[in-house]
Design a protein around this motif. Sequence first.
Motif, mmCIF file in Angstrom:
data_model
loop_
_atom_site.group_PDB
_atom_site.id
_atom_site.type_symbol
_atom_site.label_atom_id
_atom_site.label_comp_id
_atom_site.label_asym_id
_atom_site.label_seq_id
_atom_site.Cartn_x
_atom_site.Cartn_y
_atom_site.Cartn_z
ATOM 1 N N VAL A 35 -34.714 21.633 -23.795
ATOM 2 C CA VAL A 35 -35.481 20.562 -23.170
ATOM 3 C C VAL A 35 -34.905 19.248 -23.699
ATOM 4 N N THR A 36 -34.566 18.336 -22.801
ATOM 5 C CA THR A 36 -34.047 17.029 -23.189
ATOM 6 C C THR A 36 -35.062 15.958 -22.822
ATOM 7 N N ILE A 37 -35.404 15.136 -23.803
ATOM 8 C CA ILE A 37 -36.366 14.055 -23.602
ATOM 9 C C ILE A 37 -35.615 12.737 -23.722
ATOM 10 N N THR A 38 -35.694 11.901 -22.687
ATOM 11 C CA THR A 38 -34.969 10.640 -22.690
ATOM 12 C C THR A 38 -35.889 9.496 -22.256
ATOM 13 N N THR A 39 -35.557 8.306 -22.737
ATOM 14 C CA THR A 39 -36.272 7.099 -22.321
ATOM 15 C C THR A 39 -35.254 5.983 -22.133
ATOM 16 N N PRO A 40 -35.466 5.112 -21.161
ATOM 17 C CA PRO A 40 -34.463 4.079 -20.883
ATOM 18 C C PRO A 40 -34.482 2.946 -21.906
ATOM 19 N N VAL A 41 -33.315 2.387 -22.156
ATOM 20 C CA VAL A 41 -33.155 1.194 -22.975
ATOM 21 C C VAL A 41 -32.868 0.042 -22.007
ATOM 22 N N VAL A 42 -33.786 -0.905 -21.945
ATOM 23 C CA VAL A 42 -33.718 -1.972 -20.936
ATOM 24 C C VAL A 42 -33.810 -3.325 -21.631
ATOM 25 N N VAL A 43 -32.931 -4.224 -21.263
ATOM 26 C CA VAL A 43 -32.958 -5.600 -21.777
ATOM 27 C C VAL A 43 -32.818 -6.549 -20.587
ATOM 28 N N GLY A 44 -33.761 -7.466 -20.451
ATOM 29 C CA GLY A 44 -33.707 -8.427 -19.356
ATOM 30 C C GLY A 44 -33.746 -7.780 -17.994
ATOM 31 N N GLY A 45 -34.448 -6.654 -17.893
ATOM 32 C CA GLY A 45 -34.541 -5.944 -16.625
ATOM 33 C C GLY A 45 -33.327 -5.107 -16.280
ATOM 34 N N ARG A 46 -32.343 -5.051 -17.155
ATOM 35 C CA ARG A 46 -31.106 -4.303 -16.902
ATOM 36 C C ARG A 46 -31.098 -3.034 -17.742
ATOM 37 N N TRP A 50 -31.413 13.956 -16.831
ATOM 38 C CA TRP A 50 -31.936 13.242 -18.000
ATOM 39 C C TRP A 50 -31.553 11.773 -18.006
ATOM 40 N N TRP A 51 -30.521 11.408 -17.234
ATOM 41 C CA TRP A 51 -30.179 9.998 -17.031
ATOM 42 C C TRP A 51 -30.799 9.481 -15.732
ATOM 43 N N ARG A 52 -30.627 10.231 -14.668
ATOM 44 C CA ARG A 52 -30.960 9.770 -13.321
ATOM 45 C C ARG A 52 -32.441 9.404 -13.173
ATOM 46 N N LEU A 53 -33.328 10.235 -13.709
ATOM 47 C CA LEU A 53 -34.756 9.992 -13.519
ATOM 48 C C LEU A 53 -35.256 8.783 -14.321
ATOM 49 N N PRO A 54 -34.931 8.656 -15.618
ATOM 50 C CA PRO A 54 -35.339 7.427 -16.318
ATOM 51 C C PRO A 54 -34.742 6.164 -15.692
ATOM 52 N N ALA A 55 -33.499 6.268 -15.190
ATOM 53 C CA ALA A 55 -32.868 5.118 -14.548
ATOM 54 C C ALA A 55 -33.628 4.722 -13.286
ATOM 55 N N ARG A 56 -34.135 5.712 -12.561
ATOM 56 C CA ARG A 56 -34.840 5.428 -11.306
ATOM 57 C C ARG A 56 -36.258 4.939 -11.529
ATOM 58 N N THR A 57 -36.955 5.556 -12.489
ATOM 59 C CA THR A 57 -38.374 5.260 -12.667
ATOM 60 C C THR A 57 -38.650 4.210 -13.736
ATOM 61 N N GLY A 58 -37.689 4.005 -14.658
ATOM 62 C CA GLY A 58 -37.930 3.121 -15.777
ATOM 63 C C GLY A 58 -38.849 3.707 -16.820
ATOM 64 N N ALA A 59 -39.069 5.015 -16.758
ATOM 65 C CA ALA A 59 -40.016 5.684 -17.654
ATOM 66 C C ALA A 59 -39.334 6.840 -18.370
ATOM 67 N N ARG A 60 -39.951 7.290 -19.441
ATOM 68 C CA ARG A 60 -39.439 8.436 -20.189
ATOM 69 C C ARG A 60 -39.516 9.687 -19.315
#
Length: 252
Positions: free
Chosen positions: A145-156, A118-128
């Motif tokens: 079922v865990t649904i996650t989306t990345p929090v990104v600021v300035g590309g980080r 739930w961390w690894r895939l959003p971190a890799r793809t940049g997608a939920r």
Amino acid sequence: MTSTATLSPLSVAARVAETIDGLFATIDAWRDLLQTHLEATSTPTAAALDPIVEACALPELADDGLITGAGFVAAPGLLSDAQWHLAWWLAGTGGIRRLATVDDPSSEQFRDYTALEWWRLPARTGARHVTGPYVDYVCTDDYTVTITTPVVVGGRLLGVVGTDVLVDRLERELLPLLRASGEPIAIVNPLGRVVTATDARLEPGSMLRLDGLTQALEPLRGAEPARVETQLPNGADVLACGDTSLALVIGL
């Protein structure tokens, strides 16, 4: 939810997508709020961030809907007062409580959450991403079922925001739709793992093993799930549920 009218597979797929999209919309709003806070903060802290996360999570957990866990997981080193940090709340029979975690990497009980799907895939793809169903030994000890989306600021990548949904709650919501199709039908994730099915022998979390299914689901495994509408060698039809990364397998 009850229904006596027969639903076409397309209608079932649309209704499943509507349910999952509602969860996506909830965490997308949280993501936007957290990104705004983090953009305006030169030195983010858990002390300042946690009340914001709590204010997002608690109303959803108190609503007694699909969501049984919710919160934010920080990228290691993001917060000046917590190297590793989960701000996650759970709803249960005893009420709402905060998840207790071990944040000291030197402890035997410490778990590196950046290695989890739930961390690894959003971190890799940049997608939920939809993880599971899986047995969540950290939070619920039940199929989740865990649904996650990345929090990104300035590309980080600064963390992920997400929700936990117990599979039995999803089944109560979605099984009437499947049964209304009048067909033997299952909802599966991009790996072919069953979320729920009209056949009680297909338990949540089990793998649906049909010739050609792995290949048919491959378009759902990208950052932007593609449309899937195909037939397997045994005659079963595979139909994507919008862009949720879930699919129906019809006529098992």
